[in-house]
Design a protein around this motif. Structure first.
Motif, PDB file in Angstrom:
ATOM      1  N   ALA A 106       0.939  -1.124   0.080  1.00 18.83           N
ATOM      2  CA  ALA A 106      -0.182   0.078  -0.104  1.00 18.83           C
ATOM      3  C   ALA A 106       0.839   1.097  -0.097  1.00 18.83           C
ATOM      4  O   ALA A 106       0.486   2.103  -0.641  1.00 18.83           O
ATOM      5  N   VAL A 107       1.948   1.244   0.775  1.00 22.15           N
ATOM      6  CA  VAL A 107       2.794   2.409   0.927  1.00 22.15           C
ATOM      7  C   VAL A 107       3.469   2.659  -0.500  1.00 22.15           C
ATOM      8  O   VAL A 107       3.723   3.608  -1.046  1.00 22.15           O
ATOM      9  N   LYS A 156     -13.287  -3.973 -11.577  1.00 26.46           N
ATOM     10  CA  LYS A 156     -12.564  -5.053 -11.646  1.00 26.46           C
ATOM     11  C   LYS A 156     -11.116  -4.371 -12.293  1.00 26.46           C
ATOM     12  O   LYS A 156     -10.176  -5.385 -12.127  1.00 26.46           O
ATOM     13  N   ALA A 157     -11.219  -3.470 -12.944  1.00 22.62           N
ATOM     14  CA  ALA A 157     -10.049  -3.053 -13.775  1.00 22.62           C
ATOM     15  C   ALA A 157      -9.150  -2.110 -12.791  1.00 22.62           C
ATOM     16  O   ALA A 157      -8.165  -1.637 -13.168  1.00 22.62           O
ATOM     17  N   ALA A 158      -9.738  -1.668 -11.565  1.00 25.82           N
ATOM     18  CA  ALA A 158      -8.959  -0.895 -10.597  1.00 25.82           C
ATOM     19  C   ALA A 158      -7.925  -1.811 -10.035  1.00 25.82           C
ATOM     20  O   ALA A 158      -7.892  -2.939 -10.009  1.00 25.82           O
ATOM     21  N   THR A 159      -7.029  -1.076  -9.393  1.00 32.40           N
ATOM     22  CA  THR A 159      -5.840  -1.580  -8.875  1.00 32.40           C
ATOM     23  C   THR A 159      -6.205  -1.751  -7.361  1.00 32.40           C
ATOM     24  O   THR A 159      -6.338  -0.785  -6.464  1.00 32.40           O
ATOM     25  N   THR A 160      -6.438  -3.127  -6.802  1.00 31.50           N
ATOM     26  CA  THR A 160      -6.530  -3.286  -5.364  1.00 31.50           C
ATOM     27  C   THR A 160      -5.585  -3.782  -4.547  1.00 31.50           C
ATOM     28  O   THR A 160      -5.104  -4.796  -4.823  1.00 31.50           O
ATOM     29  N   VAL A 161      -5.262  -2.889  -3.525  1.00 28.28           N
ATOM     30  CA  VAL A 161      -4.233  -3.263  -2.621  1.00 28.28           C
ATOM     31  C   VAL A 161      -4.630  -3.867  -1.332  1.00 28.28           C
ATOM     32  O   VAL A 161      -5.385  -2.942  -0.545  1.00 28.28           O
ATOM     33  N   ILE A 175      -7.631   1.198  -4.827  1.00 31.93           N
ATOM     34  CA  ILE A 175      -8.358   1.023  -3.811  1.00 31.93           C
ATOM     35  C   ILE A 175      -7.609   0.405  -2.618  1.00 31.93           C
ATOM     36  O   ILE A 175      -6.698  -0.811  -2.961  1.00 31.93           O
ATOM     37  N   LEU A 176      -7.444   0.901  -1.598  1.00 29.91           N
ATOM     38  CA  LEU A 176      -6.760   0.298  -0.348  1.00 29.91           C
ATOM     39  C   LEU A 176      -7.932  -0.472   0.400  1.00 29.91           C
ATOM     40  O   LEU A 176      -8.779  -0.069   1.148  1.00 29.91           O
ATOM     41  N   ALA A 177      -7.870  -1.804   0.651  1.00 33.27           N
ATOM     42  CA  ALA A 177      -8.840  -2.595   1.328  1.00 33.27           C
ATOM     43  C   ALA A 177      -8.084  -3.129   2.659  1.00 33.27           C
ATOM     44  O   ALA A 177      -7.013  -3.885   2.533  1.00 33.27           O
ATOM     45  N   GLY A 178      -8.610  -3.049   3.757  1.00 33.88           N
ATOM     46  CA  GLY A 178      -8.064  -3.498   4.991  1.00 33.88           C
ATOM     47  C   GLY A 178      -8.908  -3.577   5.963  1.00 33.88           C
ATOM     48  O   GLY A 178     -10.034  -2.562   6.194  1.00 33.88           O
ATOM     49  N   PRO A 179      -8.649  -4.050   7.025  1.00 36.13           N
ATOM     50  CA  PRO A 179      -9.485  -4.018   8.368  1.00 36.13           C
ATOM     51  C   PRO A 179      -9.530  -2.433   8.982  1.00 36.13           C
ATOM     52  O   PRO A 179      -8.450  -1.905   8.851  1.00 36.13           O
TER      53      PRO A 179
END
Length: 232
Positions: free
Chosen positions: A36-37, A146-151, A52-56
Motif C-alpha cells: 500500500a505504501v 475489476k479494472a481498478a488496482t486493489t491493494v 483501492i486500499l482494502a483492509g480492516p
C-alpha cells in the motif's frame, strides 16, 4: 513516570491524536503495509487511474489516504445521487474513504470513474471490504471496479503492534518496559486503533493515580476493553 524519550525516526501507519507525527516521514512500514505504501508513493505513475486500499479497521488506510490527499491535492468526495462528485473527478484527483461504510450510488460512482479516466486524473478509495463484496448492481460499474488496482492491507502483526505501542508512549514522553509491551500485545485486539485506545487509557490512569504504568494497570485496562488481562 519516566521522562526518558525514545529516539526520533520511528515510523507509524496511523494518525494519532496526541501530537504524534503523521507525515510520510513518520510512517512505519511493515510487510503488511509495504504494498500500500508503494502504490501511494508511486503516484501519479499508477498502474491504473483507480486504486483501492482494502483492509480492516485500524490497519493504516486513513493515514495513507491522508498522505496521498496532501501530496496530490485531492478533493474528498461521496458519490451519491445529486452530488458533484463526477465534476470534482473531472477537475483533479479525488478521494473516497470508507466506501463500504458510507455507501454510494452505482451510477454516480460509475460517472466518477469515467471522469477520472477521461480526464487523466486519479481516484483513491478505501474500504474494509474488497470491491467484489460491495453491493454493486450496475454491471458497467462492476466492470470498472475489476479494472481498478486493489491493494490489501493485512492486520498488524505482533512486531508492528509492539513498535506502534512504543511509539505512542514515546509521543507522550514515556518509556515503557519491553516486557510490558509484550504483555499488552499478546492480549490486545490486533488493530492499531486498539493500540491507541490502550495507550491513551493507560496514560490517563497513571496520571490520575500519580504512579508509573504497571502490568496490573495494563491488565485493568485490557479487562475494561474486553480482552484477556489476567496476570498469569
Amino acid at each position: 513516570m519516566s521522562d526518558v524519550k525514545r529516539s526520533a525516526g520511528e515510523q507509524l501507519p496511523l494518525v494519532f491524536s496526541h501530537d504524534a507525527a503523521s507525515s510520510r516521514d513518520d510512517l512505519l512500514i511493515s510487510d503488511r503495509l509495504s504494498a500500500a505504501v508503494t502504490i501511494v508513493d508511486a503516484w501519479p505513475q499508477w498502474p491504473s487511474p483507480v486504486v483501492i486500499l482494502a483492509g480492516p479497521v485500524g490497519s493504516g488506510k486513513t493515514h495513507l489516504a491522508t498522505i496521498w490527499e496532501e501530496r496530490s491535492g485531492a478533493e474528498r468526495i461521496h458519490p451519491k445521487s445529486g452530488s458533484d462528485a463526477a465534476l470534482a473527478a473531472a477537475n483533479g484527483p479525488v478521494l473516497f474513504e470508507d466506501v463500504d461504510r458510507l455507501g454510494f450510488d452505482d451510477t454516480e460512482l460509475f460517472h466518477v470513474i469515467n471522469s477520472v479516466r477521461e480526464n487523466g486524473n486519479s481516484l483513491l478509495m478505501t474500504s474494509r471490504l474488497w470491491p467484489m463484496s460491495w453491493p454493486v448492481q450496475l454491471p458497467d460499474l462492476r466492470s470498472r471496479l475489476k479494472a481498478a488496482t486493489t491493494v490489501e492491507i493485512g492486520e498488524p502483526d505482533e512486531e508492528l503492534l509492539s513498535q506502534v505501542i512504543v511509539k505512542l508512549f514515546s509521543d507522550r514522553q514515556l518509556n515503557i518496559d519491553d516486557k510490558l509491551v509484550l504483555y499488552i500485545v499478546n492480549r490486545m485486539e490486533r488493530s492499531l486503533n486498539a493500540a491507541q485506545t490502550i495507550v491513551e487509557r493507560l496514560d490517563r490512569l497513571a496520571w490520575s493515580r500519580g504512579t508509573k504504568i504497571t502490568r496490573a494497570m495494563a491488565a485493568e485496562v485490557l479487562n475494561e476493553l474486553g480482552n484477556s488481562g489476567s496476570l498469569d
